[in-house]
Design a protein around this motif. Sequence first.
Motif, PDB file in Angstrom:
ATOM      1  N   GLY A  65       0.819  -1.210   0.000  1.00 16.70           N
ATOM      2  CA  GLY A  65       0.000   0.000   0.000  1.00 16.70           C
ATOM      3  C   GLY A  65       0.850   1.256   0.000  1.00 16.70           C
ATOM      4  O   GLY A  65       0.838   2.026   0.966  1.00 16.70           O
ATOM      5  N   ILE A  66       1.572   1.484  -1.088  1.00 11.26           N
ATOM      6  CA  ILE A  66       2.550   2.560  -1.137  1.00 11.26           C
ATOM      7  C   ILE A  66       1.927   3.945  -0.955  1.00 11.26           C
ATOM      8  O   ILE A  66       2.473   4.797  -0.242  1.00 11.26           O
ATOM      9  N   GLU A  67       0.770   4.203  -1.564  1.00  9.97           N
ATOM     10  CA  GLU A  67       0.174   5.531  -1.448  1.00  9.97           C
ATOM     11  C   GLU A  67      -0.323   5.788  -0.030  1.00  9.97           C
ATOM     12  O   GLU A  67      -0.154   6.889   0.511  1.00  9.97           O
ATOM     13  N   GLU A  68      -0.927   4.781   0.597  1.00 12.16           N
ATOM     14  CA  GLU A  68      -1.364   4.945   1.987  1.00 12.16           C
ATOM     15  C   GLU A  68      -0.164   5.036   2.916  1.00 12.16           C
ATOM     16  O   GLU A  68      -0.197   5.781   3.912  1.00 12.16           O
ATOM     17  N   PHE A  69       0.909   4.311   2.600  1.00 14.46           N
ATOM     18  CA  PHE A  69       2.143   4.409   3.384  1.00 14.46           C
ATOM     19  C   PHE A  69       2.657   5.841   3.366  1.00 14.46           C
ATOM     20  O   PHE A  69       3.042   6.391   4.412  1.00 14.46           O
TER      21      PHE A  69
END
Length: 252
Positions: A65-69
């Motif tokens: 979950g790169i964007e939420e990270f």
Amino acid sequence: MKLTESAQQYHEKMFPGYKSTFLDTDPEFIERFDNFAFDEVVNQGKLDERTRMMAILSVLLGCQGIEEFKAILPAALNFGVTPVEVKEIVYQSAAYLGIGRVFPFFHAVNEILTARGIKLPLEGQATTTMESRLEAGIQAQVDIFGESMRDFWKSGPEVSRHINHWLAANCFGDYYTRKGLDYKQREMITFCFLLAQGGCESQLTSHAAANMRLGNEKPFLIEVISQCLPFIGYPRSLNALRCVNEATAKSE
């Protein structure tokens, strides 16, 4: 749309002064998600905020979950997770997720830390050399899993024995021996990497047992799963709960 006062306060604490565009485009979803994740969930149990954020960062790595990270990392720093701890989470994840999945997170962390005026590289945390890593890694395995791991590095069929060697020298000797996080924290984030990526139930059960052996007992692991559920969903959370129950049953 009606957000609870608790959800609004927690969101403001995470992201001071920030207003999501989803409030305008997806108000019904935000009402239910924010009230659930930032009121109902965070007020379940007694997990401290730093630990919660370390677990969430770890599952976001695990589920890619790169964007939420990127969104959560500043909040984690606001809640007291240190830059060293963030780096250690990302470094250790490479052993469980592989660099192919972790590489984008290196860029995300470096960009966010640099934007906050934090000078890179951070102070080194390594405690081993290429010559000492195997012995230290073996000892880490023994400390975490028990004496039965003493000779595991040289066990198994000859054709695949090198992988057990690498597990001791690389996974444990290179990462678990580093400063910045203790064994209990490292086992918790490993638990999170495994539960979030799915398909690792055997390893997840083993690491649930290792967590409990170190003092991260069943109620603690259930709280970790609970706090991560909004970020990874029900199927993998329920799988993780089953693995914790299996590890508990085996220890009784």
